[in-house]
Design an enzyme around this catalytic site. Structure first.
Site, short mmCIF file in Angstrom:
data_model
loop_
_atom_site.label_atom_id
_atom_site.label_comp_id
_atom_site.label_asym_id
_atom_site.label_seq_id
_atom_site.Cartn_x
_atom_site.Cartn_y
_atom_site.Cartn_z
N ASN A 176 0.85 -1.18 0.00
CA ASN A 176 0.00 0.00 0.00
C ASN A 176 0.90 1.25 0.00
O ASN A 176 1.54 1.57 1.00
CB ASN A 176 -0.90 -0.05 1.25
N ASP A 180 -1.18 -3.79 10.27
CA ASP A 180 -2.53 -4.17 9.86
C ASP A 180 -3.49 -3.26 10.61
O ASP A 180 -3.33 -3.03 11.82
CB ASP A 180 -2.82 -5.64 10.15
N PHE A 207 -6.37 8.05 2.44
CA PHE A 207 -6.80 6.87 1.67
C PHE A 207 -7.84 6.09 2.48
O PHE A 207 -8.18 6.46 3.61
CB PHE A 207 -5.58 5.99 1.34
N HIS A 241 -4.11 6.57 14.58
CA HIS A 241 -3.79 5.22 15.01
C HIS A 241 -2.37 4.81 14.56
O HIS A 241 -1.55 4.40 15.35
CB HIS A 241 -4.85 4.26 14.42
N ARG A 242 -2.07 5.01 13.26
CA ARG A 242 -0.76 4.61 12.74
C ARG A 242 0.34 5.48 13.32
O ARG A 242 1.42 4.99 13.67
CB ARG A 242 -0.77 4.68 11.20
P1 IMP Z 1 -4.89 -3.10 5.75
O1 IMP Z 1 -4.28 -2.75 7.05
O2 IMP Z 1 -3.97 -2.74 4.61
O3 IMP Z 1 -5.40 -4.52 5.71
O4 IMP Z 1 -6.12 -2.12 5.55
C1 IMP Z 1 -7.44 -2.47 5.87
C2 IMP Z 1 -8.42 -1.48 5.28
O5 IMP Z 1 -8.44 -0.31 6.08
C3 IMP Z 1 -8.14 -1.03 3.84
O6 IMP Z 1 -9.38 -0.87 3.20
C4 IMP Z 1 -7.46 0.30 4.01
O7 IMP Z 1 -7.73 1.16 2.93
C5 IMP Z 1 -8.13 0.81 5.29
N1 IMP Z 1 -7.18 1.63 6.05
C6 IMP Z 1 -5.99 1.25 6.60
N2 IMP Z 1 -5.40 2.29 7.20
C7 IMP Z 1 -6.23 3.34 7.05
C8 IMP Z 1 -6.15 4.71 7.43
O8 IMP Z 1 -5.18 5.19 8.04
N3 IMP Z 1 -7.20 5.48 7.08
C9 IMP Z 1 -8.29 5.00 6.40
N4 IMP Z 1 -8.41 3.75 6.00
C10 IMP Z 1 -7.37 2.92 6.31
#
Ligand code: IMP
Length: 191
Positions: A9, A68, A148, A176-177
C-alpha cells in the site's frame, strides 16, 4: 538502521516515511525486489501484521515491520474490523467499502468508531507488537481528498474535519498509525 516496511500500500508507505526519523532507513518491498502479494489470512489484526512481517523476514531475510489496520464501528459490533479491506467484497475498492459502510450507518445516531493499528516488528526472527487506536465518528457523507481508505468518512475526536481533509502531517500527529509508529520508534531507540 535499515528496516523493510512490508506493505504493497503506497499510501501507508508514504505515511510511514513521513513519521519515522531519518536515522531509520525505510526500504520498500520494491527496494528489496519483492513483488509478492503478502499473505493476510488471519482473523485478527495482530495475526495479519505478524504474518506479513514474518513472510518478508523468512523469504527475503530482512529485518522488517508490517502494519494491519481495521476500522471498528461501535454500533456494528466492531465491523468491518479485520475485514476492512474487503468489506464490500473481494475485488472491491475503498469507494465500494465506504458506500457499504454509509448504507449500514444510514439513520443511525450512534456513530462512534475507532481505527486500530497493530504493527509487528521482526528483528532477527524475534517479534514485538505495537498497538494503537484513534477514536472518532463516522460522518454521514464523504469529505476530503487526502489520505486513503476510509479517511473521507472518519472525523477524529476533538476535530471538525475528516482525516481526508487533513495534511499527512496533521493526520500522522493524531492517527492510530502515528501513535503505533511512536511506540515502534521508542522501542527501536532503547533496544
Ligand atoms: P490493511 O491494514 O492494509 O489490511 O487495511 C485495511 C483497510 O483499512 C483497507 O481498506 C485500508 O484502505 C483501510 N485503512 C488502513 N489504514 C487506514 C487509514 O489510516 N485510514 C483510512 N483507512 C485505512
Amino acid at each position: 538502521m535499515k528496516l523493510v516496511f512490508a506493505t504493497n500500500n503506497l499510501n501507508k508507505l508514504s505515511e510511514i516515511r513521513s513519521l519515522i526519523p531519518p536515522e531509520i532507513e525505510i526500504l520498500s518491498l520494491k527496494d528489496i525486489n519483492c513483488k509478492d502479494d503478502l499473505p493476510e489470512t488471519c482473523n485478527t489484526l495482530e495475526g495479519n501484521a505478524l504474518q506479513k512481517a514474518l513472510y518478508v523476514f523468512d523469504n527475503y531475510g530482512f529485518n522488517c515491520f508490517a502494519d494491519d489496520t481495521g476500522l471498528e464501528v461501535d454500533i456494528l459490533g466492531g465491523e468491518p474490523g479485520v475485514y476492512s479491506a474487503r468489506y464490500a467484497g473481494e475485488d472491491c475498492n475503498s469507494e465500494n467499502n465506504i458506500n457499504k459502510l454509509l448504507k449500514k450507518m444510514n439513520g443511525k445516531k450512534e456513530r462512534g468508531a475507532s481505527f486500530r493499528t497493530v504493527i509487528a516488528l521482526v528483528i532477527q526472527a524475534e517479534h514485538t507488537l505495537f498497538e494503537a487506536h484513534c477514536r472518532g465518528i463516522i460522518t454521514k457523507r464523504k469529505s476530503g481528498v487526502e489520505g486513503f481508505g476510509y479517511d473521507p468518512v472518519f472525523i477524529p475526536n476533538g476535530f471538525d474535519k475528516t482525516f481526508a481533509e487533513m495534511s499527512k502531517h496533521q493526520k500522522g500527529a493524531i492517527s492510530h498509525r502515528g501513535q503505533a509508529v511512536k511506540k515502534l520508534v521508542a522501542f527501536l531507540s532503547t533496544n
